[in-house]
Design an enzyme around this catalytic site. Structure first.
Site, short mmCIF file in Angstrom:
data_model
loop_
_atom_site.label_atom_id
_atom_site.label_comp_id
_atom_site.label_asym_id
_atom_site.label_seq_id
_atom_site.Cartn_x
_atom_site.Cartn_y
_atom_site.Cartn_z
CG ASP A 67 -0.81 -3.31 8.16
OD1 ASP A 67 -0.89 -2.33 8.93
OD2 ASP A 67 -1.76 -3.71 7.48
CG ASN A 136 -8.77 -5.75 -1.61
OD1 ASN A 136 -8.85 -5.62 -0.39
ND2 ASN A 136 -7.61 -5.86 -2.22
CG HIS A 138 -6.75 -5.44 2.31
ND1 HIS A 138 -6.09 -4.66 1.38
CD2 HIS A 138 -7.09 -4.58 3.31
CE1 HIS A 138 -6.04 -3.42 1.81
NE2 HIS A 138 -6.64 -3.34 2.97
CD GLU A 143 -3.88 -6.32 -0.91
OE1 GLU A 143 -5.11 -6.35 -0.66
OE2 GLU A 143 -3.30 -5.30 -1.29
C1 F6R Z 1 -4.26 -0.86 8.19
C2 F6R Z 1 -4.65 -2.09 7.51
C3 F6R Z 1 -5.61 -2.12 6.38
C4 F6R Z 1 -6.78 -1.14 6.54
C5 F6R Z 1 -7.71 -1.22 5.32
C6 F6R Z 1 -8.82 -0.19 5.40
O1 F6R Z 1 -3.33 -1.11 9.22
O2 F6R Z 1 -4.15 -3.12 7.87
O3 F6R Z 1 -6.09 -3.42 6.20
O4 F6R Z 1 -7.49 -1.47 7.69
O5 F6R Z 1 -6.97 -1.01 4.15
O6 F6R Z 1 -8.26 1.09 5.30
P1 F6R Z 1 -9.13 2.40 5.52
O7 F6R Z 1 -9.53 2.40 6.95
O8 F6R Z 1 -8.20 3.54 5.18
O9 F6R Z 1 -10.30 2.28 4.60
#
Ligand code: F6R
Length: 240
Positions: A67, A136, A138, A143
């Site tokens: 992403d 959450n 995702h 989301e």
């Molecule tokens: C990042 C992504 C997100 C993260 C998620 C966890 O490319 O797609 O889904 O993997 O938000 O983020 P952290 O590792 O910062 O807790």
């Protein structure tokens, strides 16, 4: 889903790196799906160490990231392209022209998303996808919602994600409210998936990942339908 509970973040990072290193040795021309965020940073450092020591090489690897914020230029220091260069690509022997991140400035995000998914297919599909989990639930920026997208698409970010990611920006107001992200289908097509989760903030999602139900309100739970997922978490994420 195979669960591996590690003592701490460091051990989780090493376990994740071992799985990727094994693939690089077996299939040097592999296609990696990569994630950003705090969670995989330690694993990327391990991989950079192994690369420096001559144990593994990325020189024939192709990569596709999950992403990118939208709209955000790749040069922006909070862009995921910038993150990947600084946390992995600049420290290993990968050919950057074979590394891909969704275009955060695409004029037509739907067309860009379709082309991104087609490019992944044309490259032979993702051999190994790395995922983190949002607090959450995702995965990538899919989301919690009633309806989830199959392919790469433009999406809004929930307030809780904007809040969680504001730690990297000067203020919450600076966090983009949209992103371009691989869809659930793009992710589920990967041949193998490793999911990393560390710290108490991920306990809620880990519990949901380990029961016998799936829900679009915790998108990570859909991974239970994939035949080859390794969930790597540390004790804090597991025990809460
Ligand atoms: C990042 C992504 C997100 C993260 C998620 C966890 O490319 O797609 O889904 O993997 O938000 O983020 P952290 O590792 O910062 O807790």
């Amino acid at each position: 889903m195979k669960l591996i509970v590690c003592e701490n973040y460091e051990e989780m990072s090493k376990e994740g790196a071992k799985i990727i290193a094994k693939l690089l040795k077996e299939k040097p021309k592999c296609v990696l799906g990569l994630a950003t965020g705090s969670t995989p940073v330690g694993m990327y450092q391990e991989l950079a160490k192994m690369n420096k020591a001559g144990e593994i090489s990325f020189k024939d690897v192709t990569s596709y990231n999950l992403d990118e914020y939208y709209p955000l230029a790749p040069e922006h220091d909070q862009s995921y392209r910038y993150f990947m260069n600084h946390n992995l690509f600049d420290h290993v022997d990968i050919d950057k022209s074979r590394t891909h991140v969704p275009d955060g400035l695409a004029k037509d995000p739907a067309a860009m998303g379709k082309a991104y998914d087609e490019a992944i297919e044309a490259a032979g599909g993702i051999d190994l996808q790395v995922l983190g989990l949002g607090p959450n639930g995702h995965i990538a920026f899919n989301e919690p919602e009633e309806n989830l997208y199959v392919g790469t698409h433009l999406t809004g970010l929930t307030d809780s994600t904007i809040e969680a990611n504001s730690r990297f920006f000067a203020s919450k107001a600076d966090v983009p409210t949209q992103a371009v992200t691989m869809g659930i289908g793009s992710i589920m097509k990967a041949k193998k998936i490793i999911v990393l989760a560390s710290g108490k903030a991920k306990h809620y999602v880990i519990e949901k990942m380990l029961d016998d139900r799936i829900t679009t309100q915790v998108p990570g739970t859909i991974l239970k339908c994939h035949p080859d997922v390794v969930l790597l978490c540390d004790k804090e994420a597991y025990n809460g």
